[in-house]
Motif scaffolding. Structure first.
Motif, mmCIF file in Angstrom:
data_model
loop_
_atom_site.group_PDB
_atom_site.id
_atom_site.type_symbol
_atom_site.label_atom_id
_atom_site.label_comp_id
_atom_site.label_asym_id
_atom_site.label_seq_id
_atom_site.Cartn_x
_atom_site.Cartn_y
_atom_site.Cartn_z
ATOM 1 N N ARG A 55 -12.733 -2.907 -5.401
ATOM 2 C CA ARG A 55 -12.264 -2.231 -4.197
ATOM 3 C C ARG A 55 -13.293 -1.169 -3.811
ATOM 4 N NH1 ARG A 55 -7.480 -0.198 -7.743
ATOM 5 N NH2 ARG A 55 -8.493 1.462 -8.952
ATOM 6 N N ILE A 76 -13.457 2.425 -1.524
ATOM 7 C CA ILE A 76 -12.736 3.443 -0.782
ATOM 8 C C ILE A 76 -13.762 4.256 0.007
ATOM 9 C CG2 ILE A 76 -11.315 5.528 -0.930
ATOM 10 C CD1 ILE A 76 -11.112 2.961 -3.693
ATOM 11 N N ASP A 84 -5.762 4.136 6.233
ATOM 12 C CA ASP A 84 -4.725 5.153 6.031
ATOM 13 C C ASP A 84 -4.991 6.283 7.021
ATOM 14 O OD1 ASP A 84 -3.148 7.295 5.148
ATOM 15 O OD2 ASP A 84 -3.227 6.598 3.063
ATOM 16 N N ARG A 116 -8.670 7.504 5.454
ATOM 17 C CA ARG A 116 -9.267 6.803 4.318
ATOM 18 C C ARG A 116 -9.162 5.294 4.538
ATOM 19 N NH1 ARG A 116 -6.804 7.690 -1.602
ATOM 20 N NH2 ARG A 116 -5.066 6.566 -0.649
ATOM 21 N N ALA A 126 -10.818 -4.405 -0.270
ATOM 22 C CA ALA A 126 -10.627 -5.076 -1.557
ATOM 23 C C ALA A 126 -10.850 -6.577 -1.402
ATOM 24 C CB ALA A 126 -9.229 -4.798 -2.121
ATOM 25 N N LEU A 130 -9.549 1.507 2.726
ATOM 26 C CA LEU A 130 -9.579 0.751 1.476
ATOM 27 C C LEU A 130 -9.993 -0.676 1.782
ATOM 28 C CD1 LEU A 130 -8.851 0.137 -1.536
ATOM 29 C CD2 LEU A 130 -6.520 -0.327 -0.725
ATOM 30 N N THR A 161 -18.530 6.711 0.014
ATOM 31 C CA THR A 161 -17.895 5.500 -0.510
ATOM 32 C C THR A 161 -17.764 5.581 -2.026
ATOM 33 O OG1 THR A 161 -20.038 4.367 -0.654
ATOM 34 C CG2 THR A 161 -18.753 4.025 1.340
ATOM 35 N N TYR A 207 0.835 -1.205 0.000
ATOM 36 C CA TYR A 207 0.000 0.000 0.000
ATOM 37 C C TYR A 207 0.870 1.256 0.000
ATOM 38 C CZ TYR A 207 -3.438 3.502 1.356
ATOM 39 O OH TYR A 207 -4.233 4.637 1.392
ATOM 40 N N GLY A 242 -0.520 2.267 -3.243
ATOM 41 C CA GLY A 242 -1.766 2.902 -2.861
ATOM 42 C C GLY A 242 -2.979 2.058 -3.226
ATOM 43 N N GLU A 243 -4.011 2.694 -3.794
ATOM 44 C CA GLU A 243 -5.253 2.001 -4.126
ATOM 45 C C GLU A 243 -5.053 0.886 -5.140
ATOM 46 O OE1 GLU A 243 -8.052 4.854 -5.464
ATOM 47 O OE2 GLU A 243 -7.960 6.084 -3.655
ATOM 48 N N GLU A 263 -14.123 7.489 2.461
ATOM 49 C CA GLU A 263 -13.382 8.680 2.866
ATOM 50 C C GLU A 263 -14.372 9.814 3.103
ATOM 51 O OE1 GLU A 263 -9.280 10.969 1.447
ATOM 52 O OE2 GLU A 263 -10.366 9.666 0.057
ATOM 53 N N TYR A 275 -11.061 -3.260 -10.058
ATOM 54 C CA TYR A 275 -9.619 -2.985 -10.179
ATOM 55 C C TYR A 275 -8.951 -3.866 -11.212
ATOM 56 C CZ TYR A 275 -8.963 -7.108 -7.137
ATOM 57 O OH TYR A 275 -8.976 -8.377 -6.602
#
Length: 482
Positions: free
Chosen positions: A105, A107, A31, A36, A40, A38, A113, A10, A14-15, A109, A118
């Motif tokens: 995935r 996210i 994170d 944030r 997956a 994540l 959402t 990560y 990252g994502e 934040e 991916y």
């Protein structure tokens, strides 16, 4: 631990980290600097991940039971209707709960959402192009990496036999193999022959009608109803293997990737709307003539027809849309690949992989599936349909490791002799133990299923089992209707 890899990846990717992972996973990364989250899930849905959004907050877990403080299962009539057709609940929203789709995935934040794919099933991000046998060998070799002994699920069929042979080829020593002998449908003589040829330490366990007594306990391991009778022998197989090892390799996923199901052959020949002659129609087990292509495929795929389901449901659950609508949305003119993609999104993650994961986790056993490896999937996807049909490439590879009699066997599958097992009053006793059909099913229709099962009707016995499996699941939970 392997979890450490996710943290460092990560930091680097990252994502995009999920597309770089190979194997089965459901993961969450928080994170702190960005506030944030994540989530997956692996490309094929080998591991579950469910979540609930409520009041700007997000709850997530690998089991729905963990969300009991914020969620209670609420069954809609359309969901029960779909269960009777499929034998499981397809879809990304079931029982008022969200499933993270395979290969996606999420996210979270700032209270919002974002859900996105991916990567496709057969597009690993390694930039490599492996031939099938090379990819399979590598997939097996990677899954042999463990600090505990690794065994093999060995049914004696092509897929598990080839995986076991490749385990030997890749250096597995003192290899334990495991199989279940089903009374009335015993494939274990073939498993023994493969074991003798490969020199494995083989273990067997016989199961019969008494296994159905475990239904209420077995359903307690499930968050959703599952009407696949193979779940019970899978659970016994996992318990048997756990007596010797903590990890096993299996042959799951080969039928989807290499077009092993008989229905794919039907689609290849008749899927664009042409009508097969009536003799073939009867051999395929179809019951009605003159249907639309989607309805004809439903005749093959669904465990209850529209009429059967409406008869079986209690009045309050009737009238839901037919699941044939799902099949109408399949792009028929794209042929077999369209139906393969449909199975990748429904049957594989919600039936095949669900029953393996839940049964193995109930026994504290890890099951790894080389055929689900992204490189193997990519190698299979690169082959033309006519080349894949009937798993011909796997049979060619198997001939290099196994005698032809063992590597070229036709597909058998796990079809329990349910009519015999639920006959002689056993079905009625189990129904009484589960508290009867109310409020979900029609008492008179269920009585008819019991009578037809006593007469040896295999289709009625399967439908009866699905009802019993549902009741075994529902009785253990506070299920709300509607």
């Amino acid at each position: 631990s392997d979890g450490e890899v996710i943290v460092h990846l990560y930091e680097e990717a990252g994502e995009a980290l999920a597309g770089r992972l190979r194997g089965m996973f459901a993961l969450a990364v928080w994170d702190q600097n960005r506030s944030r989250l994540l989530l997956a899930r692996d490309r094929l849905g080998m591991k579950p991940l469910v979540y609930v959004e409520k009041g700007g907050a997000l709850w997530f877990a690998s089991e729905a039971k963990a969300l009991a403080d914020v969620w209670r299962p609420r069954l809609q009539p359309a969901e029960l209707r779909r269960y009777l057709s499929y034998g499981y609940l397809p879809g990304n929203q079931v029982l008022g709960l969200n499933r993270l789709p395979p290969g996606h995935r999420l996210i979270w934040e700032g209270g919002a959402t974002r859900l996105e794919p991916y990567g496709a099933v057969s597009s690993p991000e390694t930039g490599r192009s492996l031939k099938l046998e090379e990819a399979l060998g590598e997939a097996v070799r990677l899954r042999l990496v463990a600090d505990v002994p690794v065994g093999s699920f060995l049914s004696g069929g092509l897929d598990s036999s080839l995986v076991t042979a490749l385990m030997r080829q890749e250096g597995a020593r003192d290899l334990h193999s495991f199989s279940i002998a089903v009374q009335g449908m015993d494939e274990t003589p073939w498993a023994r022959r493969v074991s003798d040829h490969l020199g494995t330490l083989h273990h067997e366990r016989e199961v019969g009608p008494a296994m159905l007594e475990q239904l209420p306990e077995a359903m307690a391991h499930l968050d959703e109803p599952l009407g696949d009778p193979a779940y019970l022998p899978n659970l016994e197989l996992a318990r048997l293997a756990r007596e010797q090892v903590k990890v096993c390799l299996s042959g799951d996923g080969a039928d989807e990737a290499f077009l092993g199901y008989r229905r794919y052959a039907w689609i290849a020949k008749y899927g664009k709307g042409e009508m097969p002659f009536k003799g073939l129609w009867r051999r395929l087990g179809l019951r009605r003539w003159g249907l639309s292509p989607a309805a004809r495929y439903g005749e093959i795929l669904f465990l209850c027809s529209d009429a059967e389901a409406e008869t079986l449901l209690a009045p309050g659950f009737r009238g839901a849309p037919s699941p044939c609508r799902d099949l109408e949305a399949i792009p028929w003119r794209e042929g077999v690949r369209a139906f393969q993609a449909f199975d990748y999104g429904t049957y594989l993650p919600e039936d095949i992989l669900a029953k393996v994961d839940r049964s193995s986790m109930a026994a504290s056993l890890e099951v790894r599936s080389p055929f689900l490896d992204p490189e193997v999937q990519a190698a299979a996807a690169a082959l033309p349909v006519r080349r894949l049909m009937g798993k011909a490439p796997l049979k060619e590879i198997a001939r290099r490791y196994l005698p032809p009699a063992l590597g070229d066997r036709p597909k058998q599958g796990v079809d329990l002799p349910l009519a015999a097992w639920l006959g002689q009053g056993r079905g009625q006793k189990l129904l009484d133990r589960l508290g009867g059909p109310s409020p979900w099913f029609c008492t008179a229709a269920l009585k008819s299923l019991l009578e037809r099962t006593e007469r040896g009707d295999a289709r009625a016995a399967l439908q009866l089992y699905m009802v019993l499996a549902f009741l075994g699941w529902a009785r253990g939970r506070a299920i709300l209707a509607g």
